[in-house]
Design a protein around this motif. Structure first.
Motif, short mmCIF file in Angstrom:
data_model
loop_
_atom_site.label_atom_id
_atom_site.label_comp_id
_atom_site.label_asym_id
_atom_site.label_seq_id
_atom_site.Cartn_x
_atom_site.Cartn_y
_atom_site.Cartn_z
N THR A 91 -1.82 1.15 12.12
CA THR A 91 -0.97 1.77 11.05
C THR A 91 -0.99 3.23 11.39
O THR A 91 -0.09 3.91 11.43
CB THR A 91 -1.07 1.15 9.71
N ASN A 183 -6.83 0.34 0.91
CA ASN A 183 -6.23 -0.70 0.15
C ASN A 183 -7.12 -0.86 -1.18
O ASN A 183 -8.19 -1.03 -1.27
CB ASN A 183 -6.36 -1.99 0.71
N CYS A 217 -2.20 0.35 0.52
CA CYS A 217 -1.47 -1.00 1.21
C CYS A 217 -1.16 -2.21 -0.05
O CYS A 217 -0.56 -2.97 0.17
CB CYS A 217 -2.57 -1.51 2.17
N ASN A 218 -1.91 -1.87 -1.09
CA ASN A 218 -1.87 -2.64 -2.14
C ASN A 218 -0.56 -2.21 -2.91
O ASN A 218 -0.56 -1.22 -3.54
CB ASN A 218 -3.02 -2.51 -3.30
N VAL A 219 0.50 -3.07 -2.65
CA VAL A 219 1.71 -2.62 -3.38
C VAL A 219 1.91 -2.40 -4.84
O VAL A 219 2.74 -1.64 -5.40
CB VAL A 219 3.17 -3.46 -2.48
N SER A 222 0.10 0.96 -5.22
CA SER A 222 0.86 1.91 -4.32
C SER A 222 1.76 2.95 -5.33
O SER A 222 2.68 2.33 -5.89
CB SER A 222 1.73 1.52 -3.29
N GLY A 225 5.43 2.34 -3.99
CA GLY A 225 5.73 0.90 -3.71
C GLY A 225 5.20 0.19 -2.33
O GLY A 225 5.01 -0.83 -2.36
N SER A 226 4.81 1.23 -1.43
CA SER A 226 4.10 0.65 -0.23
C SER A 226 3.33 1.59 0.61
O SER A 226 3.66 2.86 0.27
CB SER A 226 5.23 0.08 0.55
N ILE A 227 2.53 1.51 1.40
CA ILE A 227 1.83 2.41 2.16
C ILE A 227 2.76 3.41 2.95
O ILE A 227 2.53 4.65 3.32
CB ILE A 227 0.73 1.91 3.04
N GLU A 228 4.03 2.57 3.54
CA GLU A 228 5.13 3.25 4.28
C GLU A 228 5.66 4.46 3.43
O GLU A 228 5.80 5.67 3.95
CB GLU A 228 5.92 2.47 4.86
N ASP A 230 4.40 5.83 0.73
CA ASP A 230 3.26 6.80 0.32
C ASP A 230 3.38 7.88 1.74
O ASP A 230 3.26 8.99 1.44
CB ASP A 230 1.88 6.28 0.18
N HIS A 277 -3.16 6.81 -7.24
CA HIS A 277 -2.93 5.37 -7.01
C HIS A 277 -3.29 4.45 -8.43
O HIS A 277 -3.65 3.37 -8.16
CB HIS A 277 -3.41 4.94 -5.89
#
Length: 729
Positions: A91, A183, A217-219, A222, A225-228, A230, A277
């Motif tokens: 990732t 996470n 990674c914990n939606v 986060s 809403g997601s690590i992506e 973020d 977070h």
């Protein structure tokens, strides 16, 4: 007439109204004029800029810019962007490539770097003057550990940040940003690697360009809403900040940086990486702990030395509540806290701090064994693994530095020397009052810990595979890590075990335990620290705990003269303290009759409330050489044999080690082990002398040689950033 009067009355009324509202009229006129000026200035500037850009394009001058900065700017504020990633699942690597693609349109050189392929010791110091922006994308793996490809990078950074031999300004000039991946479901270790990396860079005076950010990674937790998501949010902020830097903005960070912590101001504080977070109270507490001040900052307030003799006074001044709390802990551990048995608890408490909180600066990188022993990887071991040369013992005596284990069976010491590189954070005492661990356990754990530290160098840039394999088999043990090894009641058993494993022994003592020296069984080489030559100077420099320290010192030297194996005086020169006592040194040498005399310039270990030494007290190598030459004139039985310029150290040897015109200061380690076995098999009746296990000293190690003590098989590494004092151990 009436019409004229009405007209005049109306006109008069208007004049009065204008006069009464004159300030509004003035303001309106001023605003109109200002607006006209702004419009004219903007129009003119745009016209000139358009003409200038057209002209620059015709001349090809647009190639002078870096994409972010205006083309006409001659100074390049950002030379490029280097993106480092530490990734276990891919990732962080994917994010690094995405960031590189986003930076490319800004016409900046960009490089994506795998932390596992990068040598931070060589590379990061170069970034202090490169004008690059360094971005670190690093994940937190199992149990809060860095990914495999970032393990060495993080380890080096941690050691550099906590090593007093590394200047606090070592990375001054490096500009960086950190994005951590983690996470939050793993509460205890959420994004610890990113947080610690941010802290270590800051401790080395690197400058944040923006607040550290963290992807989750914990939606459910986060922020986006997601690590992506973020990452995308942070990336947008980073690009904006990067463009501002390209234009010459000088502000180092978007938040307030203090003591290793970076928090955004105002409303942004809620978006700070410590809280963005929805982290739990436990996580916030952990984050606070991670950003403690450095050991040198803490040392500035009070002396951290705790003498065994002072424990009673300290306990007497503790508040009643604390005493009751400690008593409860002692009783829970079944420790009788009466008298000096309290020291065992103190050691256990310090051990817990060392292993768990990592705030005891002395033992940064140490591996504690039991309740009173330790092992650490010497920097010369690391150096020789990379083919960058060995320590002075390699030059003087032929040890293989990459196969040497630095350890001690006793962390305690009976002196508080002014130049102690441990800053007196180890315990001190005049006799053994600790729960004793068995020598078999100490040796087994020491070797295991040493091997584990060596294994971490697998795959590290520059490490020679053959030497790494050899290093897993310990061949030498320097019993000089910290404290007074000879205080350990089972020191003879411990030494015998080392010899049985084929490990040579270099034991150092501070000349305060003469009877223990007499009882000591043969070691490969026995050192005595001779830090001063008169009673008063020894009191000032070593600050011994024993009241009869001078008589103990003299008796220790006499005991050394009775030894048949190799013996060494270790002289540490401190300018303005002990460099003018040549005749007194010569008298002490006649008393102890050592085989060798090592003369070394003091190593400056940084500021400390425990010592008043400064860099002005460190002699140049030329001054050490001059001292040795003067001393040699007073000692006709000794000659100058070797030098190790890198460690600011010179070796004098007794003339009996010069055979047929050749110096034989090196050791035949195989022969020594044979002699030890013969002695054991004979029940101690078979004795042997230092002359029976000598070896010829190579020409490059001799005093006056062109190499100045540096092994020609290795390559000397010259540091570009000389903020570090790297004298020998």
């Amino acid at each position: 007439l009436d019409v004229s009067m009405d007209t005049w009355s109306y006109f008069h009324t208007c004049l009065v109204s204008i006069w009464l509202h004159r300030f509004y009229i003035y303001s309106a006129v001023a605003f109109g004029i200002s607006l006209w000026i702004v419009v004219q200035f903007t129009t003119t500037t745009r016209t000139k800029r358009k003409v200038g850009e057209d002209l620059l394009q015709e001349l090809g001058a647009d190639k002078l810019g870096n994409g972010c900065a205006p083309p006409q700017a001659q100074e390049v504020h950002v030379a490029g962007v280097k993106i480092f990633y530490g990734s276990q699942t891919g990732t962080a690597k994917r994010f690094a490539k995405a960031l590189a693609e986003a930076v490319t349109p800004l016409n900046l050189p960009v490089e994506v770097i795998n932390m596992g392929d990068y040598d931070p010791e060589d590379g990061l110091s170069e970034e202090t003057s490169s004008r690059n922006i360094c971005v670190f994308l690093v994940a937190t793996y199992t149990e809060g550990q860095p990914p495999e490809n970032a393990a060495w990078f993080c380890k080096w950074l941690e050691e550099a940040a906590n090593d007093f031999r590394v200047g606090k300004s070592f990375l001054q000039g490096l500009r960086y940003a950190v994005f951590g991946l983690g996470n939050s479901a793993y509460v205890d270790h959420y994004n610890t690697v990113g947080r610690r990396m941010d802290k270590w860079l800051w401790m080395l005076s690197a400058s944040r360009i923006m607040t550290r950010a963290e992807g989750d990674c914990n939606v459910a937790q986060s922020k986006h809403g997601s690590i992506e998501a973020d990452f995308e949010a942070w990336k947008a902020k980073f690009l904006t900040r990067l463009q501002a830097l390209c234009k010459g903005e000088k502000k180092p960070c978007s938040g307030k940086c203090k003591k290793g912590k970076c928090k955004s101001s105002g409303k942004q504080s809620k978006e700070s990486s410590d809280h963005e977070h929805g982290t739990s109270e436990h996580e916030n507490t952990e984050a606070e702990e991670l950003f403690e001040t450095s050991s040198e900052e803490e040392a500035g307030g009070t002396d951290s030395v705790v003498d065994v003799e002072d424990l009673g006074d300290i306990m007497g001044h503790m508040k009643k509540a604390k005493v009751l709390l400690l008593e409860g802990i002692w009783n829970a551990h079944g420790v009788n806290h009466s008298g000096y048995q309290l020291v065992y608890f103190v050691c256990q408490f310090l051990r817990a701090k060392l292993n768990c909180l990592m705030i005891f600066a002395l033992f940064s990188g140490y591996k504690l064994i039991g309740s009173h022993s330790g092992v650490k990887l010497c920097r010369w071991t690391k150096s020789m693994l990379r083919g960058r040369g060995g320590c002075y013992k390699h030059t003087f005596y032929g040890i293989e530095s990459h196969r040497c284990m630095e350890a001690t069976p006793s962390l305690a010491c009976a002196n508080k020397c002014v130049f102690c590189w441990r800053h007196h954070t180890n315990p001190v005492g005049t006799e053994w009052r600790w729960k004793m661990d068995q020598p078999e356990v100490i040796l087994q754990e020491a070797i295991e810990n040493h091997q584990n530290m060596i294994k971490q160098f697998k795959g590290v840039s520059g490490v020679k595979a053959a030497r790494l394999e050899e290093a897993l088999t310990v061949k030498h043990c320097a019993l000089s890590l910290v404290g007074e090894p000879i205080m350990y009641p089972q020191i003879n058993r411990f030494v015998r075990l080392l010899h049985q494993h084929g490990i040579s022994t270099f034991l150092v003592t501070n000349a305060q335990f003469p009877e223990e020296i007499r009882r000591l069984e043969p070691v490969t080489q026995l050192y005595v620290s001779v830090d001063a030559s008169t009673k008063e100077s020894l009191r000032r420099i070593d600050r011994p705990l024993f009241k009869d320290f001078w008589q103990r010192f003299l008796d220790s030297l006499k005991a050394l003269a009775e030894k048949q194996q190799r013996t060494v005086y270790r002289l540490t020169l401190v300018k303005a303290w002990n460099v003018d006592e040549l005749k007194a040194y010569a008298d002490l040498i006649s008393l102890g009759k050592p085989d060798f005399i090592e003369v070394k310039g003091v190593t400056y270990c940084g500021e400390s409330s425990a010592s008043s030494l400064t860099m002005a007290n460190v002699p140049w190598h030329g001054e050490v050489v001059s001292f040795v030459q003067e001393l040699a004139r007073l000692l006709p039985d000794y000659g100058i044999a070797c030098e190790h310029e890198h460690s600011n150290c010179v070796l004098m040897a007794h003339s009996k080690f010069q055979v047929d015109g050749e110096w034989r200061t090196w050791i035949d380690y195989g022969r020594f082990q044979e002699l030890v076995r013969e002695r054991e098999q004979s029940g101690g009746s078979r004795t042997f002398t230092a002359a029976e296990y000598t070896a010829r000293t190579p020409s490059w190690a001799l005093f006056g040689a062109r190499e100045r003590g540096f092994d020609p098989l290795d390559v000397r590494f010259q540091r570009k950033n000389k903020a570090r004092d790297i004298s020998g151990c």
